[in-house]
Design a protein around this motif. Structure first.
Motif, PDB file in Angstrom:
ATOM      1  N   GLN A  35       0.703  -1.198   0.000  1.00 50.41           N
ATOM      2  CA  GLN A  35      -0.159   0.033  -0.263  1.00 50.41           C
ATOM      3  C   GLN A  35       0.838   0.899  -0.109  1.00 50.41           C
ATOM      4  OE1 GLN A  35      -2.443  -1.242   3.471  1.00 50.41           O
ATOM      5  NE2 GLN A  35      -4.243  -1.786   2.585  1.00 50.41           N
ATOM      6  N   TYR A  36       2.429   0.990   1.149  1.00 46.76           N
ATOM      7  CA  TYR A  36       2.796   2.556   0.829  1.00 46.76           C
ATOM      8  C   TYR A  36       3.237   2.595  -0.922  1.00 46.76           C
ATOM      9  CZ  TYR A  36       6.912   4.956   1.155  1.00 46.76           C
ATOM     10  OH  TYR A  36       8.492   5.899   1.123  1.00 46.76           O
ATOM     11  N   SER A  37       4.006   1.849  -1.690  1.00 43.48           N
ATOM     12  CA  SER A  37       4.175   1.949  -2.658  1.00 43.48           C
ATOM     13  C   SER A  37       2.940   1.753  -3.175  1.00 43.48           C
ATOM     14  CB  SER A  37       4.761   0.188  -3.035  1.00 43.48           C
ATOM     15  OG  SER A  37       5.368   0.272  -4.067  1.00 43.48           O
ATOM     16  N   ALA A  38       1.465   1.672  -3.409  1.00 46.17           N
ATOM     17  CA  ALA A  38       1.147   2.255  -4.384  1.00 46.17           C
ATOM     18  C   ALA A  38       1.051   4.084  -4.062  1.00 46.17           C
ATOM     19  CB  ALA A  38      -0.193   2.124  -4.192  1.00 46.17           C
ATOM     20  N   LEU A  42       1.586   6.275  -6.599  1.00 42.99           N
ATOM     21  CA  LEU A  42       0.676   7.552  -6.887  1.00 42.99           C
ATOM     22  C   LEU A  42       0.998   8.856  -7.064  1.00 42.99           C
ATOM     23  CD1 LEU A  42      -1.993   7.349  -8.565  1.00 42.99           C
ATOM     24  CD2 LEU A  42      -3.591   7.090  -5.924  1.00 42.99           C
ATOM     25  N   LYS A  43       1.325   9.415  -5.801  1.00 45.53           N
ATOM     26  CA  LYS A  43       2.190  10.669  -5.726  1.00 45.53           C
ATOM     27  C   LYS A  43       2.828  10.815  -6.426  1.00 45.53           C
ATOM     28  CE  LYS A  43       4.373  13.694  -2.008  1.00 45.53           C
ATOM     29  NZ  LYS A  43       4.863  13.310  -0.979  1.00 45.53           N
ATOM     30  N   LYS A  44       4.008  10.280  -7.206  1.00 39.53           N
ATOM     31  CA  LYS A  44       4.905  10.785  -8.051  1.00 39.53           C
ATOM     32  C   LYS A  44       4.178  11.092  -9.610  1.00 39.53           C
ATOM     33  CE  LYS A  44       8.960   8.701 -10.822  1.00 39.53           C
ATOM     34  NZ  LYS A  44       9.758   7.271 -10.530  1.00 39.53           N
ATOM     35  N   VAL A  50      -5.933   2.714 -12.932  1.00 38.75           N
ATOM     36  CA  VAL A  50      -5.355   2.029 -12.239  1.00 38.75           C
ATOM     37  C   VAL A  50      -4.106   1.162 -13.351  1.00 38.75           C
ATOM     38  CG1 VAL A  50      -5.855  -0.678 -11.374  1.00 38.75           C
ATOM     39  CG2 VAL A  50      -7.625   1.392 -11.145  1.00 38.75           C
ATOM     40  N   SER A  51      -4.899   1.135 -14.337  1.00 34.07           N
ATOM     41  CA  SER A  51      -3.561   0.297 -15.498  1.00 34.07           C
ATOM     42  C   SER A  51      -2.413   0.892 -15.813  1.00 34.07           C
ATOM     43  CB  SER A  51      -4.237   0.583 -16.616  1.00 34.07           C
ATOM     44  OG  SER A  51      -5.449  -0.323 -17.006  1.00 34.07           O
ATOM     45  N   GLU A  52      -2.678   1.872 -15.515  1.00 34.92           N
ATOM     46  CA  GLU A  52      -0.627   3.422 -15.420  1.00 34.92           C
ATOM     47  C   GLU A  52      -0.537   2.948 -13.976  1.00 34.92           C
ATOM     48  OE1 GLU A  52      -2.689   7.302 -18.354  1.00 34.92           O
ATOM     49  OE2 GLU A  52      -2.986   7.323 -16.055  1.00 34.92           O
ATOM     50  N   LEU A  53      -0.639   2.804 -12.934  1.00 33.48           N
ATOM     51  CA  LEU A  53      -0.303   2.575 -11.903  1.00 33.48           C
ATOM     52  C   LEU A  53       0.378   1.533 -11.615  1.00 33.48           C
ATOM     53  CD1 LEU A  53      -0.238   3.717  -9.029  1.00 33.48           C
ATOM     54  CD2 LEU A  53      -1.886   3.523  -8.551  1.00 33.48           C
ATOM     55  N   ALA A  54      -0.112   0.260 -12.640  1.00 37.20           N
ATOM     56  CA  ALA A  54      -0.363  -0.837 -12.556  1.00 37.20           C
ATOM     57  C   ALA A  54       1.347  -1.290 -13.401  1.00 37.20           C
ATOM     58  CB  ALA A  54      -0.706  -1.983 -13.054  1.00 37.20           C
ATOM     59  N   LYS A  55       1.058  -0.589 -14.374  1.00 36.88           N
ATOM     60  CA  LYS A  55       2.451   0.038 -15.119  1.00 36.88           C
ATOM     61  C   LYS A  55       3.391   0.067 -14.142  1.00 36.88           C
ATOM     62  CE  LYS A  55       4.177   0.851 -19.958  1.00 36.88           C
ATOM     63  NZ  LYS A  55       3.902   1.430 -20.693  1.00 36.88           N
ATOM     64  N   SER A  56       3.419   0.957 -14.251  1.00 36.24           N
ATOM     65  CA  SER A  56       4.554   1.960 -13.320  1.00 36.24           C
ATOM     66  C   SER A  56       4.938   1.061 -11.941  1.00 36.24           C
ATOM     67  CB  SER A  56       3.859   2.808 -12.491  1.00 36.24           C
ATOM     68  OG  SER A  56       5.028   4.005 -11.935  1.00 36.24           O
ATOM     69  N   MET A  57       4.300   0.228 -11.410  1.00 37.21           N
ATOM     70  CA  MET A  57       4.834  -0.180 -10.340  1.00 37.21           C
ATOM     71  C   MET A  57       4.563  -1.347 -10.171  1.00 37.21           C
ATOM     72  SD  MET A  57       1.753   0.546  -7.520  1.00 37.21           S
ATOM     73  CE  MET A  57       2.954  -0.227  -6.882  1.00 37.21           C
ATOM     74  N   ARG A  58       4.468  -2.424 -11.762  1.00 38.85           N
ATOM     75  CA  ARG A  58       5.210  -3.321 -12.603  1.00 38.85           C
ATOM     76  C   ARG A  58       3.971  -5.222 -11.603  1.00 38.85           C
ATOM     77  NH1 ARG A  58      10.925  -2.739 -12.509  1.00 38.85           N
ATOM     78  NH2 ARG A  58      11.910  -1.517 -14.162  1.00 38.85           N
ATOM     79  N   LEU A  59       3.149  -4.152 -11.418  1.00 41.07           N
ATOM     80  CA  LEU A  59       2.499  -5.588 -10.875  1.00 41.07           C
ATOM     81  C   LEU A  59       0.816  -5.365 -11.956  1.00 41.07           C
ATOM     82  CD1 LEU A  59       2.016  -3.580  -7.259  1.00 41.07           C
ATOM     83  CD2 LEU A  59       3.399  -5.162  -8.001  1.00 41.07           C
ATOM     84  N   ASN A  67      -4.848  -4.272  -3.298  1.00 35.84           N
ATOM     85  CA  ASN A  67      -4.149  -3.663  -2.592  1.00 35.84           C
ATOM     86  C   ASN A  67      -4.443  -1.908  -2.387  1.00 35.84           C
ATOM     87  OD1 ASN A  67      -1.635  -5.125  -1.648  1.00 35.84           O
ATOM     88  ND2 ASN A  67      -0.910  -5.106  -3.714  1.00 35.84           N
ATOM     89  N   LEU A  68      -5.463  -1.646  -3.353  1.00 34.53           N
ATOM     90  CA  LEU A  68      -6.135  -0.221  -3.568  1.00 34.53           C
ATOM     91  C   LEU A  68      -7.417   0.041  -3.121  1.00 34.53           C
ATOM     92  CD1 LEU A  68      -5.536   0.798  -6.858  1.00 34.53           C
ATOM     93  CD2 LEU A  68      -4.332   1.810  -5.584  1.00 34.53           C
ATOM     94  N   ARG A  69      -7.773  -1.237  -3.025  1.00 31.73           N
ATOM     95  CA  ARG A  69      -9.400  -1.595  -2.318  1.00 31.73           C
ATOM     96  C   ARG A  69      -9.279  -0.566  -0.737  1.00 31.73           C
ATOM     97  NH1 ARG A  69     -10.669  -6.622  -3.737  1.00 31.73           N
ATOM     98  NH2 ARG A  69     -11.409  -6.254  -5.855  1.00 31.73           N
TER      99      ARG A  69
END
Length: 143
Positions: A35-38, A42-44, A50-59, A67-69
């Motif tokens: 969750q911290y990483s998410a 997201l701050k960065k 959600v797709s962009e964040l997943a790609k950025s995090m490689r998840l 993790n977002l719920r």
């Protein structure tokens, strides 16, 4: 004939141990390392689907959604997409920013403890090895 140690299983065990260590250190903030990483990603990104964040995090997207719920339920992130828009657009809320500020020193402390335990030379070697392992799957480190 002696069997070689399985690199994958050993790495997964180490990752699980390290994840538990980070989760324990972040418990005071009430979040997990995932969750911290998410929140940090997201701050960065400032805002992201959600797709962009997943790609950025490689998840995988489904892993990220799990993790977002709780973060969205607790109003640390919010969906700013227009009604009926297919792709959700997420941003940190002010309380999400506060949570991240509270968690950052805890995360920094954990990072320092891990670095001290392993030693800087070993940490740098480990990071290089992990980067090489990511390249097996076609990933490059951008963090």
């Amino acid at each position: 004939m002696k069997k070689e140690a399985c690199v994958c299983i050993r790495l997964r065990r180490a990752a699980n141990t390290l994840t538990s260590y980070y989760d324990a250190g972040l418990k005071e903030a009430g979040i997990t390392v995932n969750q911290y990483s998410a929140l940090a990603h997201l701050k960065k990104l400032e805002s992201a689907s959600v797709s962009e964040l997943a790609k950025s995090m490689r998840l995988e997207r489904s892993t990220l959604v799990r993790n977002l719920r709780p973060l969205q339920k607790s109003s640390y992130i919010k969906d700013i997409s227009k009604t009926r828009e297919r792709n959700r657009r997420l941003v940190l809320t002010p309380s999400g920013e506060e949570l991240l500020e509270k968690a950052e020193p805890l995360w920094d402390k954990i990072q320092a403890e891990v670095r001290q335990q392993l030693g800087e030379t070993q940490v740098e070697s480990l990071l290089e090895i992990l980067e090489e392992l990511q390249e097996i799957g076609g990933y490059e480190d951008d963090l």
